[in-house]
Design an enzyme around this catalytic site. Structure first.
Site, short mmCIF file in Angstrom:
data_model
loop_
_atom_site.label_atom_id
_atom_site.label_comp_id
_atom_site.label_asym_id
_atom_site.label_seq_id
_atom_site.Cartn_x
_atom_site.Cartn_y
_atom_site.Cartn_z
N ALA B 35 0.98 -1.30 -0.59
CA ALA B 35 -0.35 -0.34 0.00
C ALA B 35 0.79 1.52 -0.09
O ALA B 35 0.75 2.38 -0.27
CB ALA B 35 -0.68 -0.07 1.12
N LYS B 107 -23.98 -6.78 4.63
CA LYS B 107 -24.98 -7.55 3.92
C LYS B 107 -26.32 -6.89 3.70
O LYS B 107 -27.23 -6.68 3.49
CB LYS B 107 -25.21 -8.21 3.56
CG LYS B 107 -25.53 -9.87 4.55
CD LYS B 107 -23.87 -9.97 5.09
CE LYS B 107 -24.14 -11.14 6.41
NZ LYS B 107 -23.18 -12.08 6.75
N GLY B 189 -20.95 -23.88 16.70
CA GLY B 189 -20.51 -22.58 16.65
C GLY B 189 -20.91 -22.02 15.09
O GLY B 189 -20.78 -20.97 14.90
N LYS B 207 -27.24 -10.78 -0.11
CA LYS B 207 -25.58 -11.30 -0.76
C LYS B 207 -26.59 -11.09 -2.70
O LYS B 207 -25.71 -10.60 -3.04
CB LYS B 207 -24.77 -12.42 -0.42
CG LYS B 207 -24.89 -12.33 1.06
CD LYS B 207 -24.21 -13.66 1.16
CE LYS B 207 -23.31 -13.42 2.35
NZ LYS B 207 -23.41 -15.20 3.76
N GLY B 304 -16.17 -16.22 8.99
CA GLY B 304 -15.28 -16.64 9.72
C GLY B 304 -14.28 -15.04 9.47
O GLY B 304 -14.36 -14.13 9.19
#
Lengths: 440, 440
Positions: B35, B107, B189, B207, B304
């Site tokens: 960057a 979203k 989970g 989405k 995740g």
């Protein structure tokens, strides 16, 4: 929108050049709605202006002299689709010198002379875009340079030569030999009259060189890439692989290890459950493993006029959007700032560690397997599987095929073991080695 | 590099927020080399400051008040990872009002209120980036918006909810019921305590709404998306599908047709040879069909902390690079220039044409199949395959399962046929319909 039209000069009116003209014409409205301006090919050069083409060149000034295109003061951007080193290189450098950004599909040029081209471009403050140079339509350059910018990339592995993958897929499907399938592919136009760059790994190594640079921030290092072709893969190997749960693909692999970067193109056995093992025909696919994103796979057409044109036009829109961008805000050509390239060494192939499939012919006689496995054992090479076919009609003199799968071992160590195996009296052939890549 | 450091304010310190901090810390050097400047989280807000986290917050000012982050005059860019509509929406709009670009993984917010958010951003001349809102780590927004800019996109089909795909994969692998697997997924989970958005198709429809807008240049149209969940898929359906050469996946599909845009989320049978049919567990994949590029597939982790953080950081780098870019040179939020959105209608599901898998219980008695097929025939619905299981122990009263595959037929026509079949005296169950998508 005519007022802010971008005027493009096109070098090369072959398969990809025609595809670019077709898509720009057919999708003019879609592209303008996205780019906010018109993109117009104003002039183009081709070797033979009389040749009939798959696109309309109405409204495009045609010439056989590429310098006329590059030097045209009306042209804002150059698209180079001639291929090869010269005169492409001279023309690209000349365009840059005149402050014109360049879009190219020329992997050969970028892999060998990219550093010179990018340095010139950076000093002139113009962009050189090359998405179409690797994996045709697949936006692998953009994905690695931009979409994975927060990651440390561990490895890249790809099927990046469509011709080679077509040949291997057809050999598997039809149970035919490399030579037979290649001859067919040439007849059908899937392989060049001189297919050597495609089958010996050179073309894939050009592309892999580029991928490794942008993935790891290293200089372009084509000369150090290890290359092995698919010409020695037999129908037998493919059957063996399938029975063992693998498929054989011609892979380009770049991997970051503690000692340096692996950079290698060779056939490989891949577990058949991997998506990339199921990429067939002329399609390409690239897997990238990165520390935050995990594994990504990108799949699409790796060659052809229309798919490659898709990548060229995406580059064109990107380049136009950054015409007025400050240099420090552009995506660097090799993903990393030019002053921040790393000097990580490329590992010699001798230091690369892979599991292997070995294939040899041996006399059908007690003690042969024991001798082979002892040599491997002495070299510290663990064996995962071993298989000796039953002789069908006694020992015909050619012996029987023996197949072994080993665990991972450095190349140099395996080379020594192979030399020792080959001198065994009961071993009747050289030992064929195909590396195994689990890509896990 | 401290002099040109970008100062970031982070809203939300959950799983993704921690992932962003971890990756920015761990890969600080890699990111700066790309960057050309430092990206530094200077302040962050979380609901509970006492909670232990998977990342070090050293050097980051923490607060429970999100307005402190948004209003902080030291902050250049806001990352919103709170999720949900409010207070996220108010905070995003407030950041925009102050001229601060926003990166969001939300979203829900974008699908429902994106038009308002983008209009505000455009009037302030700032960017709102949302790569992380769709398919986690997969750069599907960038690929459609930028890499396919030369194409007319025909359709997009994706596995875009990891929880749903995990459940279907586990049902197939373990032969268990939806309820059993869901309970396990919640315990592990992989599924939320309230999993309704994941299993009823709402999350996928959020989405898909975004993907359809950027693929076709239409306004965000969440309310018109057809949604069907996976809660009625049985282990039997999955076995049926496998035996017929298909796998069942929960797909989001957006397709351009002559009459308008199809926008629908539902389970679908996909030929098992397609790569996307072999995407298992929590992984996501999206296929895009475009006129020049052909079919592209992108595969990666769809959720995740670390994978989503990868997308957030890529957006951050992009946003920083375009801080000084003129508005007309930025990639438009919905891929097309705001004034160039199309008014193509969204097709009602009744007008969508698909092949179908039908499943019903019928008395094991002559004439039943004849009656069913006559109804379909009268409605002009061709049958590709029909199968009636033999009754194992006479007619137990529940009847025997009948499976049919039909050719493509408009939904409304099939609905009528289903009503007629269900009133047959020998048909003992309702008729289950799962659409077939060949994705070819």
């Amino acid at each position: 929108m005519e007022t802010n039209a971008i005027r493009v000069g096109l070098l090369g009116l072959g398969c990809v050049g025609s595809g670019v003209i077709r898509a720009l014409t057919r999708n003019q409205e879609e592209i303008e709605r996205r780019a906010g301006r018109q993109l117009r090919i104003v002039c183009a050069c081709a070797r033979d202006l009389e040749k009939s083409r798959d696109c309309s060149t109405e409204g495009i000034r045609l010439t056989t002299n590429p310098h006329e295109v590059v030097d045209d003061s009306e042209v804002d951007v150059i698209i180079e689709l001639m291929g090869g080193i010269e005169p492409a290189k001279e023309l690209v450098l000349r365009a840059i010198e005149q402050g014109k950004p360049v879009i190219t599909a020329n992997k050969h040029l970028i892999a060998l002379h990219g550093s010179e081209v990018f340095a010139a471009a950076e000093s002139q403050g113009v962009n050189v875009a090359f998405e179409a140079a690797v994996a045709g339509s697949i936006p692998i350059i953009k994905n690695i340079r931009e979409s994975l910018s927060g990651n440390r990339i561990t490895w890249v592995a790809g099927i990046i030569n469509g011709t080679g993958n077509y040949i291997l897929s057809a050999m598997e499907k039809e149970g035919r030999s490399f030579e037979e399938v290649l001859a067919d592919a040439q007849r059908l136009g899937y392989a060049e009259a001189d297919p050597s760059f495609d089958v010996d790994g050179t073309d894939a190594a050009h592309k892999l060189t580029i991928l490794a640079s942008i993935a790891f921030g290293i200089p372009l290092s084509f000369e150090q890439a290890y290359r092995e072709g698919i010409e020695n893969i037999s129908a037998d190997n493919i059957v063996d692989a399938r029975e063992l749960g693998y498929r054989i693909k011609h892979l380009g692999i770049a991997r970051r290890t503690e000692g340096g970067i692996e950079l290698r193109v060779h056939p490989a056995l891949i577990p058949h459950r991997r998506l990339i093992a199921n990429v067939d025909g002329v399609m390409n696919a690239v897997v990238v493993q990165a520390d935050a994103a995990g594994a990504h796979l990108y799949y699409g057409a790796g060659a052809g006029g229309d798919p490659t044109a898709s990548a060229v036009i995406a580059d064109l829109v990107d380049v136009v959007r950054t015409l007025t961008t400050d240099a420090e805000n552009r995506v660097p050509h090799l993903a990393y700032q030019p002053h921040a390239l790393s000097d990580l060494p490329i590992l010699p192939i001798d230091d690369v560690e892979t599991a292997c499939y070995l294939k040899l012919q041996a006399r059908d006689r007690p003690g042969v397997l024991a001798a082979v496995t002892r040599i491997l054992g002495d070299r510290g090479i663990s064996i995962e599987a071993i298989r000796q076919r039953q002789s069908m009609n006694g020992d015909s003199g050619e012996g029987v095929p023996v197949t072994l799968l080993t665990h991972a071992v450095p190349e140099a160590q395996m080379n020594q073991a192979i030399v020792e195996i080959e001198v065994l009296e009961d071993v009747l052939s050289s030992v064929q080695r195909i590396r195994i890549e689990t890509l896990g």
